[in-house]
Design a protein around this motif. Sequence first.
Motif, PDB file in Angstrom:
ATOM      1  N   GLY A  64       4.588 -37.359  44.781  1.00  0.00           N
ATOM      2  CA  GLY A  64       2.821 -36.243  44.847  1.00  0.00           C
ATOM      3  C   GLY A  64       2.134 -36.322  45.471  1.00  0.00           C
ATOM      4  N   SER A  65       1.710 -37.596  46.270  1.00  0.00           N
ATOM      5  CA  SER A  65       0.889 -37.790  47.433  1.00  0.00           C
ATOM      6  C   SER A  65       2.095 -37.451  49.071  1.00  0.00           C
ATOM      7  N   ALA A  66       3.435 -37.717  48.688  1.00  0.00           N
ATOM      8  CA  ALA A  66       3.606 -37.588  49.449  1.00  0.00           C
ATOM      9  C   ALA A  66       3.707 -35.910  50.005  1.00  0.00           C
ATOM     10  N   CYS A  67       4.384 -35.221  49.244  1.00  0.00           N
ATOM     11  CA  CYS A  67       4.138 -34.151  49.354  1.00  0.00           C
ATOM     12  C   CYS A  67       2.689 -33.380  49.616  1.00  0.00           C
ATOM     13  N   ARG A  68       1.604 -33.684  49.117  1.00  0.00           N
ATOM     14  CA  ARG A  68       0.322 -33.134  49.473  1.00  0.00           C
ATOM     15  C   ARG A  68       0.417 -33.475  51.246  1.00  0.00           C
ATOM     16  N   ALA A  69       0.825 -35.103  51.413  1.00  0.00           N
ATOM     17  CA  ALA A  69       0.707 -35.995  53.223  1.00  0.00           C
ATOM     18  C   ALA A  69       1.277 -34.248  53.844  1.00  0.00           C
ATOM     19  N   MET A  70       2.964 -34.019  53.818  1.00  0.00           N
ATOM     20  CA  MET A  70       3.546 -33.517  53.992  1.00  0.00           C
ATOM     21  C   MET A  70       3.403 -31.611  54.676  1.00  0.00           C
ATOM     22  N   SER A  71       2.063 -31.126  53.003  1.00  0.00           N
ATOM     23  CA  SER A  71       1.962 -29.579  53.601  1.00  0.00           C
ATOM     24  C   SER A  71       1.195 -29.474  54.391  1.00  0.00           C
ATOM     25  N   ILE A 124       6.971 -48.396  61.810  1.00  0.00           N
ATOM     26  CA  ILE A 124       5.931 -48.168  61.340  1.00  0.00           C
ATOM     27  C   ILE A 124       5.371 -49.374  62.028  1.00  0.00           C
ATOM     28  N   PRO A 125       4.152 -49.597  62.923  1.00  0.00           N
ATOM     29  CA  PRO A 125       3.360 -50.881  63.054  1.00  0.00           C
ATOM     30  C   PRO A 125       2.046 -50.894  61.909  1.00  0.00           C
ATOM     31  N   SER A 126       2.497 -52.429  61.934  1.00  0.00           N
ATOM     32  CA  SER A 126       1.172 -52.729  61.217  1.00  0.00           C
ATOM     33  C   SER A 126       0.950 -53.792  60.656  1.00  0.00           C
ATOM     34  N   SER A 127       0.045 -54.429  60.386  1.00  0.00           N
ATOM     35  CA  SER A 127      -0.217 -55.530  60.559  1.00  0.00           C
ATOM     36  C   SER A 127       0.732 -57.238  59.920  1.00  0.00           C
ATOM     37  N   SER A 128       1.264 -58.090  60.579  1.00  0.00           N
ATOM     38  CA  SER A 128       1.343 -58.567  60.135  1.00  0.00           C
ATOM     39  C   SER A 128       1.347 -59.778  58.878  1.00  0.00           C
ATOM     40  N   GLN A 129      -0.088 -59.239  58.577  1.00  0.00           N
ATOM     41  CA  GLN A 129      -0.182 -59.645  56.415  1.00  0.00           C
ATOM     42  C   GLN A 129      -0.262 -59.397  56.132  1.00  0.00           C
ATOM     43  N   TYR A 130       0.335 -57.503  55.634  1.00  0.00           N
ATOM     44  CA  TYR A 130       0.756 -56.911  54.713  1.00  0.00           C
ATOM     45  C   TYR A 130       1.341 -55.903  55.405  1.00  0.00           C
ATOM     46  N   ALA A 131       2.612 -56.255  56.036  1.00  0.00           N
ATOM     47  CA  ALA A 131       3.244 -54.999  56.995  1.00  0.00           C
ATOM     48  C   ALA A 131       4.299 -53.454  55.751  1.00  0.00           C
ATOM     49  N   SER A 132       3.574 -53.830  54.277  1.00  0.00           N
ATOM     50  CA  SER A 132       4.750 -52.611  53.747  1.00  0.00           C
ATOM     51  C   SER A 132       3.985 -51.750  52.904  1.00  0.00           C
ATOM     52  N   LEU A 133       4.114 -50.781  54.513  1.00  0.00           N
ATOM     53  CA  LEU A 133       2.950 -49.699  53.335  1.00  0.00           C
ATOM     54  C   LEU A 133       3.519 -48.820  52.556  1.00  0.00           C
ATOM     55  N   ASN A 134       2.246 -48.142  51.599  1.00  0.00           N
ATOM     56  CA  ASN A 134       3.357 -47.341  50.213  1.00  0.00           C
ATOM     57  C   ASN A 134       3.907 -46.526  51.236  1.00  0.00           C
ATOM     58  N   ILE A 135       4.927 -45.345  49.975  1.00  0.00           N
ATOM     59  CA  ILE A 135       5.992 -44.713  50.516  1.00  0.00           C
ATOM     60  C   ILE A 135       5.352 -43.464  50.888  1.00  0.00           C
ATOM     61  N   ALA A 136       4.094 -43.455  50.464  1.00  0.00           N
ATOM     62  CA  ALA A 136       3.587 -42.025  50.602  1.00  0.00           C
ATOM     63  C   ALA A 136       2.416 -41.541  52.111  1.00  0.00           C
ATOM     64  N   GLN A 137       2.585 -43.288  51.413  1.00  0.00           N
ATOM     65  CA  GLN A 137       1.212 -43.160  53.315  1.00  0.00           C
ATOM     66  C   GLN A 137       2.232 -43.526  54.446  1.00  0.00           C
ATOM     67  N   ALA A 138       3.302 -43.761  54.453  1.00  0.00           N
ATOM     68  CA  ALA A 138       4.341 -44.008  54.867  1.00  0.00           C
ATOM     69  C   ALA A 138       4.708 -42.531  55.770  1.00  0.00           C
ATOM     70  N   VAL A 139       4.838 -41.570  54.482  1.00  0.00           N
ATOM     71  CA  VAL A 139       5.457 -39.849  55.194  1.00  0.00           C
ATOM     72  C   VAL A 139       4.112 -39.559  55.626  1.00  0.00           C
ATOM     73  N   MET A 140       3.080 -39.723  55.621  1.00  0.00           N
ATOM     74  CA  MET A 140       1.421 -39.547  56.246  1.00  0.00           C
ATOM     75  C   MET A 140       1.961 -39.979  57.796  1.00  0.00           C
ATOM     76  N   VAL A 141       2.210 -40.660  57.439  1.00  0.00           N
ATOM     77  CA  VAL A 141       1.586 -41.260  60.054  1.00  0.00           C
ATOM     78  C   VAL A 141       3.393 -40.355  60.257  1.00  0.00           C
ATOM     79  N   MET A 142       4.244 -40.788  59.649  1.00  0.00           N
ATOM     80  CA  MET A 142       5.798 -39.641  60.099  1.00  0.00           C
ATOM     81  C   MET A 142       5.286 -38.140  60.553  1.00  0.00           C
ATOM     82  N   CYS A 143       4.738 -38.153  59.532  1.00  0.00           N
ATOM     83  CA  CYS A 143       4.018 -36.496  59.602  1.00  0.00           C
ATOM     84  C   CYS A 143       2.958 -35.919  61.067  1.00  0.00           C
ATOM     85  N   TYR A 144       2.202 -36.901  60.463  1.00  0.00           N
ATOM     86  CA  TYR A 144       1.079 -36.824  61.106  1.00  0.00           C
ATOM     87  C   TYR A 144       1.774 -36.568  62.986  1.00  0.00           C
TER      88      TYR A 144
END
Lengths: 239, 239
Positions: free
Chosen positions: B20-27, B136-156
């Motif tokens: 659902g969060s991915a859908c909102r980010a896309m929209s 997606i560039p991210s911190s070496s301390q915590y590299a793994s993004l939530n999937i909906a956040q990754a969708v947002m970064v790409m769509c943005y």
Amino acid sequence: MAQDNIKIVLVGPLYGGNIGSACRAMSNMGVSELRLVAPDASVDWDEAKKMAVHADALLAARKTFNALADAVADCIAVVGTTARRGLYRQHAKAPREWAGEIEALSGRGPVAIVFGREDSGLSNEEILQCTHLVQIPSSSQYASLNIAQAVMVMCYEMFIAQGDFEPVKEKSELASGEVRSRMYDIWREYLLETEFMSDDTADHMMAAFNRIFSRGVLTLDDANIMMGVVRQSRWARGR
Amino acid sequence: MAQDNIKIVLVGPLYGGNIGSACRAMSNMGVSELRLVAPDASVDWDEAKKMAVHADALLAARKTFNALADAVADCIAVVGTTARRGLYRQHAKAPREWAGEIEALSGRGPVAIVFGREDSGLSNEEILQCTHLVQIPSSSQYASLNIAQAVMVMCYEMFIAQGDFEPVKEKSELASGEVRSRMYDIWREYLLETEFMSDDTADHMMAAFNRIFSRGVLTLDDANIMMGVVRQSRWARGR
């Protein structure tokens, strides 16, 4: 590190899931301090912890304030985010326009990036406490981002502006012009040998091969593999 | 519109909230087609609808496939996202490096942007179906993004690359050099009149005023307000 001076401030957040998701986004982008202004009494902190995943320590270390003025009292710049256009918001810029300046300011002191309530954003009185205003570009059909998504976009832009991300590097060095032309020579000979092309069509066909292999850079490993295919094909044919 | 050719593909998603969060980010970013590959049987679709908010129609119109190959069968480019670095992933680039090319390709046909499972990402076999890889560039301390956040970064990034966002515009025109120097002249006279500064210190002090008002651009409204302050102060003093 300048990133340590970035303080994410959520004003009146309602949902634990959003707070936790914001923590994860911050941690992904190397930002470590969360400040909350008057979070709603109904916030589900278990949900926040669940969505923070490995950023739970950042969530636990949050600081809570009664008013925005208290949360930004130590900050040399206060960057407000707004989805609305209108009164007091006309001078907002896109995140990418501000990112360089905010990054530079964060080298000189604490900088707050402020996000409003999920339902009503920042009040005019809160907007007036900001030194910079940001509007995240979005579709006119559905302009309002989830708050944790807005936190991600801002932190991502700051992380990129900071520029110390080490991009993936290919282990193999890139193929030199000499290697690439050796590869094309070997393929030309081979395609003539197998009568895939004739002397008449060779130049034309090799232009296509050149085009195919020049869509992107080739590494030395890539070129060696392509030359190996010819070597092995000759061996198989000779058997 | 090129944005219509962007297809967001989630492979094996587990959580309705993320879908659902991915859908909102896309929209939010003007992308309208969601494709799912073998979503988990436990997906909570009510939670998905809740997080989609006003993107619920996009969620409802999702297409579901059994395998990635089916979901991308019509796509001229398949952009895989990966958090890991390693086998088959060494040639990944950052979203901003690819955004222009992906945007151009989306003008020629459907382009899939593919996101892996929340727990294990894309398999090597799935990575090999991709024509482009993104990390997606991210911190070496915590590299793994939530999937909906990754969708947002790409769509943005795609939305910015497309470049048809209309930034906020100030209603007032900017102050011309003539208006600005009139404003400084009026303030100089006034500060001398009130003995805030003397003839000896005037140049030095006016340089400070110039600096303060040149931190950013001034609009004609801004300059008129500053000149109005002098006019009114003179009136008040004369009473």
